[in-house]
Design a protein around this motif. Structure first.
Motif, PDB file in Angstrom:
ATOM      1  N   LEU A 143      63.852  13.082   3.667  1.00 65.45           N
ATOM      2  CA  LEU A 143      64.409  13.067   5.128  1.00 65.45           C
ATOM      3  C   LEU A 143      63.848  14.275   5.647  1.00 65.45           C
ATOM      4  CD1 LEU A 143      67.806  11.582   4.802  1.00 65.45           C
ATOM      5  CD2 LEU A 143      65.975  10.434   5.836  1.00 65.45           C
ATOM      6  N   LEU A 144      63.993  15.409   5.109  1.00 61.27           N
ATOM      7  CA  LEU A 144      63.832  16.855   5.840  1.00 61.27           C
ATOM      8  C   LEU A 144      62.137  17.240   5.922  1.00 61.27           C
ATOM      9  CD1 LEU A 144      66.500  18.925   4.219  1.00 61.27           C
ATOM     10  CD2 LEU A 144      66.238  18.115   6.587  1.00 61.27           C
ATOM     11  N   TYR A 145      61.484  16.746   4.893  1.00 57.05           N
ATOM     12  CA  TYR A 145      59.896  17.049   5.019  1.00 57.05           C
ATOM     13  C   TYR A 145      59.165  15.759   5.518  1.00 57.05           C
ATOM     14  CZ  TYR A 145      60.357  21.008   2.116  1.00 57.05           C
ATOM     15  OH  TYR A 145      60.897  22.306   1.589  1.00 57.05           O
ATOM     16  N   TYR A 146      59.657  14.659   5.370  1.00 57.43           N
ATOM     17  CA  TYR A 146      58.833  13.535   5.905  1.00 57.43           C
ATOM     18  C   TYR A 146      59.886  12.378   6.660  1.00 57.43           C
ATOM     19  CZ  TYR A 146      55.819  15.434   2.154  1.00 57.43           C
ATOM     20  OH  TYR A 146      55.197  16.231   1.315  1.00 57.43           O
ATOM     21  N   PRO A 147      60.391  12.833   7.738  1.00 56.55           N
ATOM     22  CA  PRO A 147      61.545  12.196   8.377  1.00 56.55           C
ATOM     23  C   PRO A 147      60.833  10.664   8.940  1.00 56.55           C
ATOM     24  CG  PRO A 147      60.895  13.950   9.801  1.00 56.55           C
ATOM     25  CD  PRO A 147      60.195  14.057   8.521  1.00 56.55           C
ATOM     26  N   GLU A 148      59.506  10.523   9.144  1.00 54.13           N
ATOM     27  CA  GLU A 148      58.743   9.382   9.719  1.00 54.13           C
ATOM     28  C   GLU A 148      58.595   8.619   8.685  1.00 54.13           C
ATOM     29  OE1 GLU A 148      55.758  12.082   8.033  1.00 54.13           O
ATOM     30  OE2 GLU A 148      57.325  12.530   9.504  1.00 54.13           O
ATOM     31  N   ILE A 149      58.966   8.665   7.173  1.00 55.32           N
ATOM     32  CA  ILE A 149      58.750   7.885   6.136  1.00 55.32           C
ATOM     33  C   ILE A 149      59.824   7.719   5.608  1.00 55.32           C
ATOM     34  CG2 ILE A 149      57.371   7.397   4.166  1.00 55.32           C
ATOM     35  CD1 ILE A 149      55.079   9.191   5.114  1.00 55.32           C
ATOM     36  N   ILE A 150      60.655   6.557   5.873  1.00 54.96           N
ATOM     37  CA  ILE A 150      61.932   6.517   5.085  1.00 54.96           C
ATOM     38  C   ILE A 150      61.962   5.424   4.223  1.00 54.96           C
ATOM     39  CG2 ILE A 150      64.687   6.269   5.462  1.00 54.96           C
ATOM     40  CD1 ILE A 150      64.188   7.931   8.040  1.00 54.96           C
TER      41      ILE A 150
END
Length: 51
Positions: free
Chosen positions: A44-51
């Motif tokens: 969530l912190l490093y790649y918030p657009e890929i959940i």
């Protein structure tokens, strides 16, 4: 990023941490959170657009 930290009544110490330090601290042996929580937080912190 920053702001005033709200501390619950029965919490002795609370602090802001950088993302990298927070992830590292979640990996310590005495951390009671399961490692999957660390991995989910990292995602969530490093790649918030890929959940």
């Amino acid at each position: 990023m920053g702001g005033e930290l709200k501390v619950l009544e029965n919490i002795i110490d609370a602090q802001w941490f950088s993302i990298s330090k927070a992830i590292k601290m979640m990996s310590l042996l005495d951390t009671k959170a399961p490692l999957v929580i660390r991995d989910m937080t990292k995602q969530l912190l490093y790649y918030p657009e890929i959940i």
